[in-house]
Design a protein around this motif. Structure first.
Motif, PDB file in Angstrom:
ATOM      1  N   ASP A  36     -17.442   8.821  43.507  1.00  0.00           N
ATOM      2  CA  ASP A  36     -16.049   9.252  43.547  1.00  0.00           C
ATOM      3  C   ASP A  36     -15.986  10.547  44.347  1.00  0.00           C
ATOM      4  O   ASP A  36     -16.579  11.544  43.959  1.00  0.00           O
ATOM      5  CB  ASP A  36     -15.517   9.468  42.129  1.00  0.00           C
ATOM      6  N   GLY A  39     -11.179  11.292  44.220  1.00  0.00           N
ATOM      7  CA  GLY A  39     -10.020  10.433  44.006  1.00  0.00           C
ATOM      8  C   GLY A  39      -9.597  10.289  42.558  1.00  0.00           C
ATOM      9  O   GLY A  39      -8.559   9.706  42.271  1.00  0.00           O
ATOM     10  N   TRP A  40     -10.390  10.825  41.625  1.00  0.00           N
ATOM     11  CA  TRP A  40     -10.101  10.667  40.196  1.00  0.00           C
ATOM     12  C   TRP A  40     -10.724  11.817  39.442  1.00  0.00           C
ATOM     13  O   TRP A  40     -11.780  12.297  39.851  1.00  0.00           O
ATOM     14  CB  TRP A  40     -10.673   9.332  39.714  1.00  0.00           C
ATOM     15  N   PRO A  41     -10.183  12.298  38.370  1.00  0.00           N
ATOM     16  CA  PRO A  41      -8.847  11.994  37.838  1.00  0.00           C
ATOM     17  C   PRO A  41      -7.757  12.692  38.643  1.00  0.00           C
ATOM     18  O   PRO A  41      -7.999  13.687  39.319  1.00  0.00           O
ATOM     19  CB  PRO A  41      -8.905  12.527  36.412  1.00  0.00           C
ATOM     20  N   GLU A  42      -6.574  12.165  38.559  1.00  0.00           N
ATOM     21  CA  GLU A  42      -5.460  12.661  39.350  1.00  0.00           C
ATOM     22  C   GLU A  42      -5.167  14.138  39.068  1.00  0.00           C
ATOM     23  O   GLU A  42      -4.864  14.913  39.969  1.00  0.00           O
ATOM     24  CB  GLU A  42      -4.208  11.818  39.075  1.00  0.00           C
ATOM     25  N   GLU A  43      -5.286  14.545  37.795  1.00  0.00           N
ATOM     26  CA  GLU A  43      -4.931  15.923  37.406  1.00  0.00           C
ATOM     27  C   GLU A  43      -5.944  16.961  37.876  1.00  0.00           C
ATOM     28  O   GLU A  43      -5.643  18.125  37.998  1.00  0.00           O
ATOM     29  CB  GLU A  43      -4.804  16.036  35.870  1.00  0.00           C
ATOM     30  N   PRO A  45      -9.112  16.288  40.395  1.00  0.00           N
ATOM     31  CA  PRO A  45     -10.094  15.435  41.065  1.00  0.00           C
ATOM     32  C   PRO A  45     -11.490  16.054  41.117  1.00  0.00           C
ATOM     33  O   PRO A  45     -11.640  17.259  41.308  1.00  0.00           O
ATOM     34  CB  PRO A  45      -9.524  15.269  42.468  1.00  0.00           C
TER      35      PRO A  45
END
Length: 91
Positions: A36, A39-43, A45
C-alpha cells in the motif's frame, strides 16, 4: 498470492535491517503480499508492506474453494502451524 513448496520463505531487507519468515509449505501453502503506497486508510494514509503466510492463495472462502484450497474445521476443532520470524541485521 504465491504458492509455496516444501519450505516457504519470504523476507524484506534493506540498509537498516529486515525481517524474514520461514514456514512449512505443507502446512501453510501460500504467501500473500500486501503493498500500500499511501492509498489507505483515507483518514491517514500509510505506506505499508505485509508478508502474510496463509493457508490459501485467496482473500475469501469462495475464492479459496474455487482453487480447491479451502480448509474446513469441525466445530471446536483448532489448527495451528509454526511461522519462524527472524530479525535481520543491517547491511
Amino acid at each position: 498470492y504465491a504458492l509455496t513448496q516444501a519450505a516457504g520463505m519470504a523476507q524484506v531487507s534493506g540498509p537498516q535491517g529486515g525481517v524474514r519468515f520461514d514456514w512449512d509449505g505443507a502446512e501453510v501453502s501460500a504467501l500473500g503480499l500486501w503493498l500500500d503506497y499511501g492509498g489507505w486508510p483515507e483518514e491517514g494514509p500509510l505506506h505499508q508492506v505485509a508478508l502474510e503466510p496463509t493457508t490459501a492463495g485467496a482473500d475469501d472462502l469462495t475464492s479459496a474453494m474455487a482453487l480447491n484450497q479451502e480448509r474446513w474445521l469441525a466445530p471446536g476443532e483448532t489448527h495451528t502451524w509454526l511461522v519462524r520470524l527472524t530479525l535481520l541485521a543491517p547491511d
